[in-house]
Design a protein around this motif. Structure first.
Motif, PDB file in Angstrom:
ATOM      1  N   VAL A   1       1.779  -8.347   1.252  1.00 15.82           N
ATOM      2  CA  VAL A   1       1.332  -7.692   2.488  1.00 15.82           C
ATOM      3  C   VAL A   1       1.006  -8.716   3.563  1.00 15.82           C
ATOM      4  CG1 VAL A   1      -0.481  -6.241   3.492  1.00 15.82           C
ATOM      5  CG2 VAL A   1       0.507  -5.647   1.288  1.00 15.82           C
TER       6      VAL A   1
ATOM      7  N   GLU B   1       0.171   3.406   4.145  1.00 17.23           N
ATOM      8  CA  GLU B   1       0.841   2.539   5.118  1.00 17.23           C
ATOM      9  C   GLU B   1       1.316   3.355   6.314  1.00 17.23           C
ATOM     10  OE1 GLU B   1       3.757   0.377   7.324  1.00 17.23           O
ATOM     11  OE2 GLU B   1       4.058   2.298   6.293  1.00 17.23           O
TER      12      GLU B   1
ATOM     13  N   SER C   1       0.562   1.196   9.489  1.00 13.14           N
ATOM     14  CA  SER C   1       1.689   1.074  10.421  1.00 13.14           C
ATOM     15  C   SER C   1       1.238   0.875  11.857  1.00 13.14           C
ATOM     16  CB  SER C   1       2.575   2.318  10.324  1.00 13.14           C
ATOM     17  OG  SER C   1       1.849   3.486  10.666  1.00 13.14           O
TER      18      SER C   1
ATOM     19  N   ARG D   1       6.820  -0.043   4.265  1.00 12.99           N
ATOM     20  CA  ARG D   1       6.165   0.968   3.435  1.00 12.99           C
ATOM     21  C   ARG D   1       6.396   0.696   1.956  1.00 12.99           C
ATOM     22  NH1 ARG D   1       8.108   4.947   7.461  1.00 12.99           N
ATOM     23  NH2 ARG D   1       6.392   5.142   8.925  1.00 12.99           N
TER      24      ARG D   1
ATOM     25  N   PHE E   1       4.228  -2.392   1.038  1.00  9.86           N
ATOM     26  CA  PHE E   1       2.813  -2.053   0.942  1.00  9.86           C
ATOM     27  C   PHE E   1       2.544  -1.183  -0.281  1.00  9.86           C
ATOM     28  CE2 PHE E   1      -1.000   0.394   1.721  1.00  9.86           C
ATOM     29  CZ  PHE E   1      -1.871  -0.574   2.184  1.00  9.86           C
TER      30      PHE E   1
END
Length: 291
Positions: free
Chosen positions: A30, A81, A86, A193, A196
């Protein structure tokens, strides 16, 4: 220190180091790929421990709980996410720190409302509840060996995913040059996505695996977060291989520090970080990303 004691401490060091790697590898992905300083990563580890407690109580079987927890963590990580993280990509690091710290408070409050503030334990499965003999008078829990083996399997699966699959190729491309990867048709939003969700799932699975070894209690992710950042810094930001090496180093230094240097055990891993950063300011493998 007898040979049997030394061997037991080596096993403890390996198990702790492998567990740290699983948690820290998610943070490395991440932080190194998405560029987000996620202070809530330790809370994801805590979520895993509480999932182990809740799902084991519900199903009566730790392995069913682990399977359910893996599926739930990947789904929830994907949604988290999309709904929250986001919006952080274009923010500076200070705002990321403040917003993810706020997420810690939200997670802690939800935990308190849903489960309470008591300390809980998770039972070890009956067939893993025994111990093996090491030497004449030393016993080592079978479940700890199972945790080490599970961590090795997950680490190898992560290596295979990053190095041998198309998804891994896209992850490495996004880490190397996200603008170029996007121009080649890679959906960076979807990729983030997936990354994460993977990092979230690794932290949750680590918490679930380790819950029967320790207790499940409020705020248990705070100390894990600090050590995970040490792993990321020592290994080099964005380097999975560096995180693996750093986690094992910290595991051995911390475990043997508590045995051999009890007065200074609390600062041993920080001294390790200071020495390594003096020699390698970017970390052990900081010059390479997403390895």
């Amino acid at each position: 220190m007898t040979l049997a004691t030394f061997f037991v401490q080596c096993l403890n060091s390996m198990q702790y180091g492998l567990l740290l790697f699983l948690v820290a590898s998610g943070l490395t992905l991440v932080f190194g790929i998405m560029g987000i300083v996620n202070l809530a990563h330790g809370s994801f580890y805590m979520i895993g421990a509480y999932l182990a407690y809740s799902l084991t109580a519900l199903t009566g079987n730790l392995f069913v709980a682990l399977a359910l927890g893996l599926v739930l963590s990947l789904i929830f990580g994907y949604l988290l996410e999309w709904v929250f993280f986001s919006f952080l990509y274009e923010r500076d690091h200070l705002q990321q720190v403040l917003m993810t710290y706020g997420l810690i408070l939200v997670i802690e409050e939800l935990r308190s409302i849903l489960i309470g503030d008591d300390v809980h334990g998770v039972a070890v499965p009956a067939f893993l509840a025994g111990s093996i003999s090491i030497g004449n008078d030393m016993l080592y829990p079978v479940y700890r060996l199972f945790v080490s083996a599970a961590c090795v399997v997950l680490a190898l699966a992560l290596y295979w995913l990053i190095r041998k699959t198309r998804v891994g190729m896209k992850i490495r491309a996004g880490a190397s040059n996200r603008e170029m990867a996007q121009s080649l048709g890679i959906d960076i939003g979807l990729l983030y996505r997936v990354v994460f969700s993977l990092g979230f799932g690794l932290a949750v699975m680590s918490g679930m695996l380790f819950a029967p070894v320790s207790t499940v209690y409020p705020g248990m992710g705070a100390q894990m977060l600090i050590v995970c950042f040490l792993v990321v810094v020592i290994g080099g930001i964005g380097s999975i291989t560096g995180a693996f090496v750093a986690a094992l180093l910290i595991g051995f230094v911390d475990t043997f520090g508590k045995v051999l240097w009890q007065e200074g055990a609390g600062i041993a891993i920080y001294l390790l970080m200071a020495v390594i950063l003096l020699v390698r300011p970017a970390g052990l493998l900081g010059e390479r990303a997403a390895r």
